[in-house]
Scaffold this motif. Structure first.
Motif, PDB file in Angstrom:
ATOM      1  N   LEU A   1      19.537  16.863  11.353  1.00 21.34           N
ATOM      2  CA  LEU A   1      19.578  18.144  10.823  1.00 21.34           C
ATOM      3  C   LEU A   1      19.718  18.311   9.385  1.00 21.34           C
ATOM      4  N   VAL A   2      18.898  18.978   8.883  1.00 24.64           N
ATOM      5  CA  VAL A   2      19.058  19.219   7.360  1.00 24.64           C
ATOM      6  C   VAL A   2      18.526  20.577   7.223  1.00 24.64           C
ATOM      7  N   GLN A   3      18.899  21.238   5.915  1.00 28.07           N
ATOM      8  CA  GLN A   3      18.743  22.711   5.548  1.00 28.07           C
ATOM      9  C   GLN A   3      17.215  22.489   4.682  1.00 28.07           C
TER      10      GLN A   3
ATOM     11  N   ARG B   1      15.524  10.349   4.823  1.00 23.34           N
ATOM     12  CA  ARG B   1      14.626   9.175   4.788  1.00 23.34           C
ATOM     13  C   ARG B   1      14.691   8.489   6.085  1.00 23.34           C
ATOM     14  N   LEU B   2      13.363   8.570   6.665  1.00 22.31           N
ATOM     15  CA  LEU B   2      13.306   7.941   8.080  1.00 22.31           C
ATOM     16  C   LEU B   2      12.866   6.360   7.720  1.00 22.31           C
TER      17      LEU B   2
ATOM     18  N   LYS C   1      10.812  21.717   5.087  1.00 25.08           N
ATOM     19  CA  LYS C   1      10.519  22.853   5.416  1.00 25.08           C
ATOM     20  C   LYS C   1      10.886  23.211   6.774  1.00 25.08           C
ATOM     21  N   PRO C   2      11.064  24.649   7.245  1.00 26.64           N
ATOM     22  CA  PRO C   2      11.326  24.523   8.799  1.00 26.64           C
ATOM     23  C   PRO C   2      10.018  23.961   9.457  1.00 26.64           C
TER      24      PRO C   2
ATOM     25  N   THR D   1      15.093  18.035  12.347  1.00 29.45           N
ATOM     26  CA  THR D   1      15.231  19.616  12.375  1.00 29.45           C
ATOM     27  C   THR D   1      15.595  20.320  10.935  1.00 29.45           C
ATOM     28  N   VAL D   2      14.572  21.071  10.619  1.00 27.24           N
ATOM     29  CA  VAL D   2      15.139  21.602   9.232  1.00 27.24           C
ATOM     30  C   VAL D   2      15.188  23.284   9.584  1.00 27.24           C
TER      31      VAL D   2
END
Length: 129
Positions: free
Chosen positions: A11-13, A19-20, A87-88, A126-127
């Protein structure tokens, strides 16, 4: 056979970075093209980026160009996807895939999912604020 294991999701804003990683095992001494794909709920799987394990060639979908960077470490049999300015609409399950051909055409054909022979299990990104 090639086994692919993704990691690094979370989860990130909005505006943040992740980094995957995609660790490959099995017949990794052959040359491949590695690709990153994503699938959001209710949507079709789409290609994000790909890289040849033999040549210094990469390709990006327009939606991520300038924000995502794909790279590889052949010594570690690992491919990375550095994602910035998230971005979302980047929210999705991200999959790593391998294709037995190391050649890229520098076109959207490089990101066709039916080109790829091996797939990982996916990692959720998830953004959201």
């Amino acid at each position: 056979q090639v086994q692919l294991v993704e990691s690094g999701g979370g989860l990130v804003q909005p505006g943040g970075s992740l980094r995957l990683s995609c660790a490959a095992s099995g017949r990794t001494w052959d040359y491949y093209t590695y690709g990153w794909f994503r699938q959001a709920p209710g949507k079709e799987r789409e290609g994000v980026s790909c890289i040849s394990s033999r040549y210094e060639t990469t390709y990006y979908a327009d939606s991520v160009k300038g924000r995502f960077t794909i790279s590889r470490d052949n010594a570690k049999n690992t491919v990375y996807l550095q994602m910035t300015n998230l971005k979302p609409e980047d929210t999705a399950v991200y999959y790593c895939a391998a294709d037995l051909s190391p050649y890229l055409s520098n076109s959207d054909d490089d990101l066709r999912s039916d080109r790829y022979d091996y797939w990982g299990q996916g990692t959720q990104v998830t953004v959201s604020s």
